[in-house]
Design an enzyme around this catalytic site. Sequence first.
Site, short mmCIF file in Angstrom:
data_model
loop_
_atom_site.label_atom_id
_atom_site.label_comp_id
_atom_site.label_asym_id
_atom_site.label_seq_id
_atom_site.Cartn_x
_atom_site.Cartn_y
_atom_site.Cartn_z
N ASP A 68 102.93 41.60 62.56
CA ASP A 68 103.31 40.41 62.21
C ASP A 68 104.62 39.94 62.87
OD1 ASP A 68 104.71 42.28 60.80
OD2 ASP A 68 104.48 41.51 58.83
N HIS A 102 102.57 48.80 59.81
CA HIS A 102 102.67 50.38 59.23
C HIS A 102 101.85 50.58 58.22
CE1 HIS A 102 106.87 49.81 61.14
NE2 HIS A 102 107.15 48.91 60.25
#
Length: 495
Positions: free
Chosen positions: A248, A86
């Site tokens: 991740d 993000h």
Amino acid sequence: MANQQLFLGIDCGTQGTKALVLDATSGQVLGLGAAAHSMISGPNGCREQDTGEWLEAFTQATRQALANAGVDGQAILGIGVSGQQHGLVLLDEQDQVLRPAKLWCDTETTPENDRLLAHLGGESGSLARLGVVIAPGYTVSKLLWTREQHPQVFNRIARILLPHDFLNHWLTGRHCTEYGDASGTGYFNVRTRQWDESLLSHIDPSGRLQSALPELIEAHQPVGRILPAIAAHLGINPDAVVASGGGDNMMGAIGTGNIQPGVITMSLGSSGTVYAYAAEPVVSPQPSVATFCSSSGGWLPLICTMNLTNATGAVRELLALDIDAFNTLVTEAPIGAEGVCMLPFLNGERVPALPHATGSLLGLTTTNLTRANLCRAVVEGTTFGLRYGLDLLRANGLQAQSIRLIGGGSKSPVWRQIVADIMDTTVICTEQSEAAALGAAIQAAWCQSGAQHGLAELCERCVKLDPASETRPVAAHVAASQQAYERYRQHVATL
């Protein structure tokens, strides 16, 4: 040793960068390295990082991992990069970074997110159009915020990249991204796997943002070869291939072997995540479930809770306990902590969806207010949030025979038992706790082989489960935990 196939996995997180050297032939991790990042914190929940620190940490962690593994960097065949999702990195025409990167944990853009959500028609409109409900952490509100707060920066935007895209660009000179990380931007349709360009024109009708988007590539496609100058700087092979990489959570899925249905990964970090692989984009009607794409070719429905080891750590510090003393006290209290219930919403909460909530302790009496019950209540309270999320995923059709645990909390046998009992599912840890860096290295091996070596075959060889950590639910505990969970649900309902 001649048949070693060496790959480098990098995980650029909020706290720091980890590097890992994997031998894909034996499946062994040969060495690790790490370097810390600092955070730029400001008023109104501003959380940013200087991208230059990422590059320094990448370099330091890589050199350390190579030295730790005792291998020559010239033998590295490929690199995979995992990045915090993000985050927004803006480049100008000369590929220079325009301002610090705004991170996933930044909440300064909440007003912009609220306006964008209203434009989309609320949660149901966002789900219908994008397949996810945009949240303040997502990239899209950061773009609107930049336009309004920093118009002169906005007018110079030539490239919009996510953290892992930026690192891939540094390594190769290419501007591209893959579907997993792209699906956390808030301007990407997870069902059709395409950018939602009309949402970007709503932010800026000039078309500047659409032309700044990176090219989308498939998970198994490499970005390209490392630039000779960067190879020399890092001390690695200039022919090394740079994999597509990913966010991740997507890389953590590969690093826990969560690439086909039936496995659930649960991460017990400062925040908690639960996710599972899905072959189809079955979007949950529940706004809390983010149906992201995976970085292995499918989808990755995911829930994230904002409070986990940050809450247990706060209680530990309050009572001045080390980890062992804390765990001992947790085991001294009975399941349900004699009626003490903690709603650990110290950072507000995403699952259950209570963004403005604060933490509370409920059910206290003169007899049950003990250190042991407080310690037990915070571990149970945070784990109940994960159970709430797991129930949402299960309601959407996900099944699992076992839960693979990663993150700092997974190292505690006490916590593992509590998770097994509350979820009524067997839990097991992976041997390599740096799951995202491992996933990135495995993905690099997959990309470098031209995807001849199936990803499943690589995961089979490289993801090792720790049999000593396997923890099964105890029937009597499950029943008592269920009662305590129902009490938690009642308390949450009053909020």
